[in-house]
Design a protein around this motif. Structure first.
Motif, PDB file in Angstrom:
ATOM      1  N   GLU A  43     -22.648  49.361  14.180  1.00 11.09           N
ATOM      2  CA  GLU A  43     -22.817  50.755  13.727  1.00 11.09           C
ATOM      3  C   GLU A  43     -21.813  51.135  12.649  1.00 11.09           C
ATOM      4  N   GLY A  44     -20.895  50.238  12.329  1.00 12.81           N
ATOM      5  CA  GLY A  44     -19.933  50.488  11.265  1.00 12.81           C
ATOM      6  C   GLY A  44     -18.857  51.483  11.634  1.00 12.81           C
ATOM      7  N   LYS A  45     -18.563  51.652  12.875  1.00  9.03           N
ATOM      8  CA  LYS A  45     -17.557  52.612  13.319  1.00  9.03           C
ATOM      9  C   LYS A  45     -16.145  52.083  13.067  1.00  9.03           C
ATOM     10  N   TYR A  46     -15.198  53.025  13.020  1.00  9.41           N
ATOM     11  CA  TYR A  46     -13.797  52.652  13.047  1.00  9.41           C
ATOM     12  C   TYR A  46     -13.436  52.310  14.499  1.00  9.41           C
ATOM     13  N   ILE A  47     -12.703  51.235  14.642  1.00 11.61           N
ATOM     14  CA  ILE A  47     -12.380  50.767  16.004  1.00 11.61           C
ATOM     15  C   ILE A  47     -10.895  50.428  16.067  1.00 11.61           C
ATOM     16  N   PHE A  48     -10.246  50.986  17.058  1.00  7.13           N
ATOM     17  CA  PHE A  48      -8.851  50.619  17.333  1.00  7.13           C
ATOM     18  C   PHE A  48      -8.818  49.706  18.565  1.00  7.13           C
ATOM     19  N   LEU A  49      -8.356  48.471  18.393  1.00 11.67           N
ATOM     20  CA  LEU A  49      -7.932  47.659  19.532  1.00 11.67           C
ATOM     21  C   LEU A  49      -6.443  47.887  19.678  1.00 11.67           C
ATOM     22  N   TYR A  50      -5.985  48.165  20.869  1.00 14.59           N
ATOM     23  CA  TYR A  50      -4.551  48.387  21.039  1.00 14.59           C
ATOM     24  C   TYR A  50      -4.108  47.876  22.406  1.00 14.59           C
ATOM     25  N   ALA A 101      -1.415  48.006  17.522  1.00 14.44           N
ATOM     26  CA  ALA A 101      -2.798  48.455  17.309  1.00 14.44           C
ATOM     27  C   ALA A 101      -3.396  47.731  16.112  1.00 14.44           C
ATOM     28  N   LEU A 102      -4.684  47.456  16.209  1.00 14.19           N
ATOM     29  CA  LEU A 102      -5.445  46.827  15.127  1.00 14.19           C
ATOM     30  C   LEU A 102      -6.614  47.751  14.805  1.00 14.19           C
ATOM     31  N   LEU A 103      -6.694  48.164  13.548  1.00 13.21           N
ATOM     32  CA  LEU A 103      -7.758  49.072  13.115  1.00 13.21           C
ATOM     33  C   LEU A 103      -8.770  48.309  12.268  1.00 13.21           C
ATOM     34  N   SER A 104     -10.045  48.490  12.607  1.00 11.64           N
ATOM     35  CA  SER A 104     -11.114  47.872  11.808  1.00 11.64           C
ATOM     36  C   SER A 104     -12.174  48.920  11.494  1.00 11.64           C
ATOM     37  N   LYS A 105     -12.890  48.639  10.445  1.00 11.24           N
ATOM     38  CA  LYS A 105     -14.082  49.439  10.145  1.00 11.24           C
ATOM     39  C   LYS A 105     -15.256  48.490  10.215  1.00 11.24           C
ATOM     40  N   GLY A 106     -16.014  48.643  11.298  1.00  6.20           N
ATOM     41  CA  GLY A 106     -17.039  47.656  11.561  1.00  6.20           C
ATOM     42  C   GLY A 106     -16.390  46.315  11.835  1.00  6.20           C
ATOM     43  N   SER A 107     -16.783  45.321  11.066  1.00  8.44           N
ATOM     44  CA  SER A 107     -16.241  43.981  11.262  1.00  8.44           C
ATOM     45  C   SER A 107     -14.910  43.778  10.533  1.00  8.44           C
ATOM     46  N   GLN A 108     -14.670  44.572   9.478  1.00  9.56           N
ATOM     47  CA  GLN A 108     -13.508  44.353   8.613  1.00  9.56           C
ATOM     48  C   GLN A 108     -12.228  44.908   9.239  1.00  9.56           C
ATOM     49  N   MET A 113     -11.965  53.545  20.568  1.00 11.43           N
ATOM     50  CA  MET A 113     -10.739  52.829  20.926  1.00 11.43           C
ATOM     51  C   MET A 113     -10.964  52.021  22.199  1.00 11.43           C
ATOM     52  N   VAL A 114     -10.344  50.834  22.245  1.00  9.70           N
ATOM     53  CA  VAL A 114     -10.426  50.017  23.464  1.00  9.70           C
ATOM     54  C   VAL A 114      -9.046  49.426  23.750  1.00  9.70           C
ATOM     55  N   TYR A 115      -8.585  49.665  24.955  1.00  5.16           N
ATOM     56  CA  TYR A 115      -7.281  49.159  25.400  1.00  5.16           C
ATOM     57  C   TYR A 115      -7.469  47.740  25.938  1.00  5.16           C
ATOM     58  N   ARG A 156     -12.009  38.650  11.231  1.00  2.45           N
ATOM     59  CA  ARG A 156     -12.911  39.764  11.516  1.00  2.45           C
ATOM     60  C   ARG A 156     -12.811  40.107  12.990  1.00  2.45           C
ATOM     61  N   LEU A 157     -13.283  41.287  13.335  1.00  3.56           N
ATOM     62  CA  LEU A 157     -13.122  41.763  14.705  1.00  3.56           C
ATOM     63  C   LEU A 157     -13.922  40.924  15.700  1.00  3.56           C
TER      64      LEU A 157
END
Length: 716
Positions: free
Chosen positions: A505-512, A618-625, A540-542, A487-488
């Motif tokens: 907040e359940g947002k989509y998050i890109f770690l890259y 890049a790693l894409l998550s939706k909330g924790s998943q 997104m967070v670099y 999990r993220l």
């Protein structure tokens, strides 16, 4: 105690200088010397006797440079003088010393050949060991020479001494010590110093511990082969010095030393200096052998100690830090005062083991975790102490800059530290390297209250879970992994609260990450475009890269100027992100789970670390998943081809549509995977499976330079 040889292979020192014309055949000379050698087992404690002789000769020299106020030497001699054993020994050998002294004086007055006189002394001393022969002959000379200088020093204030001095023509001799006789006394002083240097070496050889170096040890037997010839030339020098003093007192200051006599004294001094240098080299070899034996013994003691059961941790801690009770070996980081090992009794102790290159980033994060645990002293997980064990190899030159570097590190630590690296024994350094696999990268070895090792390196646990990993045992490490899922939060917990808010907040998050600024621009632009079109909340967070810090800084500057997304301005957080990720793999390796196909987290951790070595990712998550964990060559095309798969979004949803299209591209691209373990990493696996295809990976030796300054804590 060392024993002396009886063989006749002592030629090496003679061969250096064959200038003594009175002896033409070295082999014959050695046979003559050995023929007189018939020790009968009588023992002479030569060390205290030599100390007494050395004191006499030091004080009985012209223009002496010996400190007359050397209280320590005076006390040692006075202490020996009060010992019954020493007095009994002096009583037993005094007749022999008097005989030798008379023999030297008589032969000198009679003008006997120096070699013949030396042989006669060897005959008189035939029943003694080589070291005893030498010290007894030197004692006889000290008695003779000391009397000469005693009268010279006190005759002006003592009537008895004055009368005796007149008989020996001392007043007229002393009047010329600053003139014609000065060079003669200088030559004598040089020779006497050379004699004492050689004798000191030989006495030291005799004092070597026989339980650490035996007679048949090559180092010792080689040294012993040189002793007879060294003894001969030193006693021969005694005869030469005595002859000079006898002639001087017999003929007065008018006596002029001949060229051949002056040459003989200088040649003898030169020869003895060569012998002394050779003996010192042989002695250094012997001491290295002794130190190695002692170190091996101490090492085996450590091995046995850690295999034993103890009621507390004191024996273990004393063996590791400092075994004696004559000083306080620790510094309390909170008070900066020195304390004893007792402050650690029956506590969980975390040994922070590092060299002096431990980084400020590592210390900063450790200090944060440590201080947080101190805020909850009633909690069980706070009941541990950290001790810094600085590992510095003893052969490294310790200079002022190194001392300052050590003091700076020590002063910055809030926990206990070892007072100085020299307190750490060589055997401990070897044990730490051999058993705990320390290779310059910091490790955190955990000892329970009984001194048992419950984790060979809890630093990985500390980076991943902080004080929640208490009591930092391998069992606790296993339990924490069983509670974890991919999990993220596992990646960003404790680093960025804002990302944790996005997760809630359940947002989509890109770690890259990556070091290619053009790829970063294309990726962020494409991701933002897809999010706007698909109407999904995307952040997104670099997170940079584990190396190439300057390039990471430049990309961050570009992100800030062009407002392309969120990044961590504090590079320590970037370092911590990658260190935690690397620690996850190292933790799995330490637990023997690096290739566990039933653990879904292992391949995902491996992928991220592998992607970091080559291009963007890049790693894409939706909330924790976590939805997708992909290489730049697959994630960016997935975004750019949104028009191809957007029709699937209303049917499958955005998540599955993105995953399916990424999987199609991945099936074609097949990006390579690679890991680079530093030679300084503690435990390097013998093999590793690929996180993509699960085959065993090829193994290479790589030399790499990223043109960075030291990247702290980089393990790959």
């Amino acid at each position: 105690m060392a024993q002396w040889p009886g063989h006749d292979d002592s030629q090496q020192l003679i061969r250096r200088d064959r200038s003594m014309v009175s002896i033409s055949d070295d082999n014959m000379m050695m046979r003559q010397i050995q023929a007189t050698h018939a020790p009968d087992g009588r023992e002479v404690d030569v060390k205290p006797l030599f100390n007494l002789v050395e004191d006499i000769l030091n004080r009985a020299t012209f223009q002496t440079d010996i400190d007359e106020t050397d209280a320590q030497a005076d006390l040692e001699i006075e202490d020996n003088a009060q010992k019954a054993g020493f007095l009994a020994m002096i009583d037993a050998i005094s007749f022999t010393i008097d005989r030798i002294s008379c023999e030297i004086a008589c032969k000198a007055l009679g003008g006997s050949d120096a070699h013949a006189t030396t042989l006669s002394l060897f005959s008189m001393l035939s029943n003694y060991s080589w070291d005893a022969k030498l010290v007894l002959a030197l004692a006889a000379f000290a008695l003779y020479y000391g009397e000469f200088w005693l009268l010279a020093q006190i005759y002006s204030s003592n009537q008895l001494a004055k009368s005796m001095a007149i008989l020996k023509q001392l007043p007229s001799i002393m009047e010329h010590t600053s003139g014609p006789l000065k060079s003669r006394f200088d030559t004598l002083n040089n020779l006497i110093k050379a004699m004492m240097g050689v004798t000191r070496c030989i006495v030291e050889f005799k004092d070597m511990p026989s339980n650490y170096i035996t007679q048949d040890a090559p180092e010792f037997s080689s040294a012993m082969a040189h002793i007879p010839i060294a003894v001969y030339w030193t006693i021969r020098s005694v005869v030469a010095c005595a002859t000079q003093i006898t002639t001087l007192t017999g003929m007065g200051h008018e006596f002029v030393i001949s060229t051949s006599e002056a040459w003989e004294l200088s040649t003898l001094a030169h020869k003895l200096k060569n012998i002394h240098e050779s003996l010192k080299k042989l002695m250094a070899t012997c001491y290295r052998h002794i130190e190695e034996k002692k170190s091996n013994e101490a090492y085996q003691m450590l091995v046995k100690l850690f295999d034993s059961i103890h009621i507390d941790n004191m024996k273990v801690l004393k063996a590791l830090i400092y075994a004696k009770d004559d000083l306080q070996p620790l510094v309390d980081g909170s008070t900066k005062r020195r304390v004893n090992n007792e402050v650690l009794r029956r506590k969980n102790v975390l040994l922070l083991i590092s060299d002096l290159d431990i980084s400020q980033e590592e210390l900063s994060i450790l200090e944060q975790i440590y201080n947080e645990s101190r805020l909850h002293l009633t909690r069980q997980e706070s009941h541990y102490e950290v001790v810094w064990i600085p590992i510095v190899d003893h052969f490294i030159h310790w200079d002022d800059p190194t001392q300052k570097k050590f003091e700076t590190l020590q002063s910055s630590m809030p926990w206990y530290t070892v007072y100085h690296p020299t307190l750490i024994d060589r055997a401990v350094i070897r044990y730490v390297k051999d058993v705990w696999h320390f290779k310059n990268k910091p490790i955190l070895v955990v000892l329970d209250p009984q001194g048992r090792v419950v984790s060979p390196n809890a630093l990985h646990m500390m980076w991943i879970w902080g004080s929640n990993a208490f009591p930092f045992t391998s069992l606790r490490e296993e339990a924490l992994w069983k509670e974890e899922t991919w999990r993220l939060e596992l990646l960003v917990d404790g680093i960025d609260p804002l990302v944790l808010d996005w997760i809630k907040e359940g947002k989509y998050i890109f770690l890259y990450g990556g070091d290619d600024v053009e790829w970063v621009k294309k990726f962020t632009t494409a991701a933002r475009s897809v999010a706007n079109t698909a109407r999904i909340p995307l952040e997104m967070v670099y997170v940079g890269k584990s190396t190439k810090r300057e390039q990471v800084r430049r990309i961050m500057a570009t992100l800030a100027v062009e407002k392309l997304g969120h990044f961590w301005q504090d590079l320590t957080m970037v370092w911590f992100f990658w260190t935690r990720l690397e620690s996850m793999l190292l933790s799995k390796i330490q637990l023997g789970r690096a290739d566990d196909h039933h653990d879904p987290m292992v391949p995902q951790i491996k992928k991220l670390l592998s992607y970091d070595r080559d291009g963007g990712w890049a790693l894409l998550s939706k909330g924790s998943q976590v939805l997708v964990n992909g290489h730049g060559t697959t994630v960016l095309p997935t975004l750019l081809e949104y028009d191809i798969w957007k029709e699937q979004v209303p049917i499958k949803g955005f998540d599955d549509s993105f995953i399916d299209h990424h999987q199609k591209i991945h099936g074609v691209a097949h990006p390579c995977c690679r890991f680079e373990f530093s030679a300084h990493s503690g435990r390097i696996p013998a093999s590793m499976t690929c996180p993509e295809c699960h085959r065993y990976m090829e193994k290479f030796t790589t030399f790499c330079c990223c043109h960075d300054d030291h990247v702290p804590g980089s393990l790959f």
